[in-house]
Design a protein around this motif. Sequence first.
Motif, mmCIF file in Angstrom:
data_model
loop_
_atom_site.group_PDB
_atom_site.id
_atom_site.type_symbol
_atom_site.label_atom_id
_atom_site.label_comp_id
_atom_site.label_asym_id
_atom_site.label_seq_id
_atom_site.Cartn_x
_atom_site.Cartn_y
_atom_site.Cartn_z
ATOM 1 N N LEU A 1 25.901 31.199 41.463
ATOM 2 C CA LEU A 1 27.339 31.142 41.728
ATOM 3 C C LEU A 1 27.557 30.893 43.215
ATOM 4 O O LEU A 1 27.131 31.699 44.050
ATOM 5 C CB LEU A 1 28.025 32.438 41.297
ATOM 6 N N HIS B 1 27.614 27.057 39.631
ATOM 7 C CA HIS B 1 29.063 27.133 39.475
ATOM 8 C C HIS B 1 29.694 27.323 40.850
ATOM 9 O O HIS B 1 29.209 28.120 41.658
ATOM 10 C CB HIS B 1 29.432 28.282 38.543
ATOM 11 N N LEU C 1 33.133 28.014 43.248
ATOM 12 C CA LEU C 1 34.505 28.453 43.480
ATOM 13 C C LEU C 1 34.762 28.336 44.973
ATOM 14 O O LEU C 1 34.057 28.955 45.779
ATOM 15 C CB LEU C 1 34.718 29.894 43.027
ATOM 16 N N GLU D 1 36.202 24.826 41.344
ATOM 17 C CA GLU D 1 37.466 25.541 41.186
ATOM 18 C C GLU D 1 38.006 25.917 42.563
ATOM 19 O O GLU D 1 37.239 26.244 43.467
ATOM 20 C CB GLU D 1 37.273 26.801 40.346
ATOM 21 N N LEU E 1 40.681 28.298 44.931
ATOM 22 C CA LEU E 1 41.481 29.515 45.035
ATOM 23 C C LEU E 1 42.128 29.512 46.412
ATOM 24 O O LEU E 1 41.440 29.641 47.427
ATOM 25 C CB LEU E 1 40.603 30.755 44.848
ATOM 26 N N LYS F 1 40.430 38.053 41.761
ATOM 27 C CA LYS F 1 40.282 36.729 41.159
ATOM 28 C C LYS F 1 38.840 36.242 41.239
ATOM 29 O O LYS F 1 38.338 35.609 40.300
ATOM 30 C CB LYS F 1 41.231 35.745 41.836
ATOM 31 N N VAL F 2 38.162 36.546 42.336
ATOM 32 C CA VAL F 2 36.759 36.148 42.455
ATOM 33 C C VAL F 2 35.902 36.951 41.479
ATOM 34 O O VAL F 2 35.002 36.407 40.832
ATOM 35 C CB VAL F 2 36.255 36.309 43.899
ATOM 36 N N TRP G 1 36.273 35.460 38.130
ATOM 37 C CA TRP G 1 35.506 34.211 38.027
ATOM 38 C C TRP G 1 34.029 34.505 37.785
ATOM 39 O O TRP G 1 33.410 33.894 36.909
ATOM 40 C CB TRP G 1 35.697 33.395 39.300
ATOM 41 N N GLN H 1 33.505 35.705 34.257
ATOM 42 C CA GLN H 1 33.635 34.617 33.292
ATOM 43 C C GLN H 1 32.369 33.764 33.251
ATOM 44 O O GLN H 1 31.886 33.397 32.172
ATOM 45 C CB GLN H 1 34.836 33.740 33.636
ATOM 46 N N VAL H 2 31.817 33.454 34.427
ATOM 47 C CA VAL H 2 30.583 32.665 34.472
ATOM 48 C C VAL H 2 29.451 33.410 33.777
ATOM 49 O O VAL H 2 28.711 32.837 32.966
ATOM 50 C CB VAL H 2 30.196 32.340 35.929
#
Length: 209
Positions: A41, A131, A133, A182, A184, A197-198, A201, A204-205
Amino acid sequence: MLDPTICPSCGDRAEAPTVRQGLLVCAECGHSWPFRRLPLLALTGPSGAGKSTVGPLLAERLSDRVVVLEQDVLWTGGLRDDVDGHPTFRATWLRMAAMIHQSGRPVVLCGTVVPPEFEPLPERVLFSGIHYLALAAEPDVLARRLRARPRWRGWDEERIAEMLRFNDWLRQQAAGLFPPVELLDTTRTALEETVEKVVAWVEQVLATD
């Protein structure tokens, strides 16, 4: 765990690691050994967007599930290459993260990086997915944050302008990169909300990869 590019049997170092059905395979001697391919990530974005502030709080929240690391800790010595995209620096981080993954916990790597700097590297095969962000902010807010940094960090106007160009490029191109990044926006978001929010994320990953 040894460097995943080095065979523990014959000692050969692979320029391009080979992974087959959960095994690393030595192209030289054919030896294979178990290997966890976990997701990496990447918490990315321009300097001043909040990565270094969010990272420690993320580590507190998810210490039992992930390992949160600061990318710039290895930006030193021979790894501080001047080649476009810094492939030696990036490849070293991929090998490091892959070794940590053998403990069973994925890495959240905090630092500026975009898919074209990771995805073409031979070490990319060591992960089930990478992934991305990106924390970003409106230009005037980002510039103000960078100007407020201590002088020793070297944020003169030329360097700030360069970072603002990257910020604008990322905000425009993120969705079209492969894989998509993504976004933010932290311009008006409170720190606590950004962290939430992080965390969402990351969770979710981990639930889908």
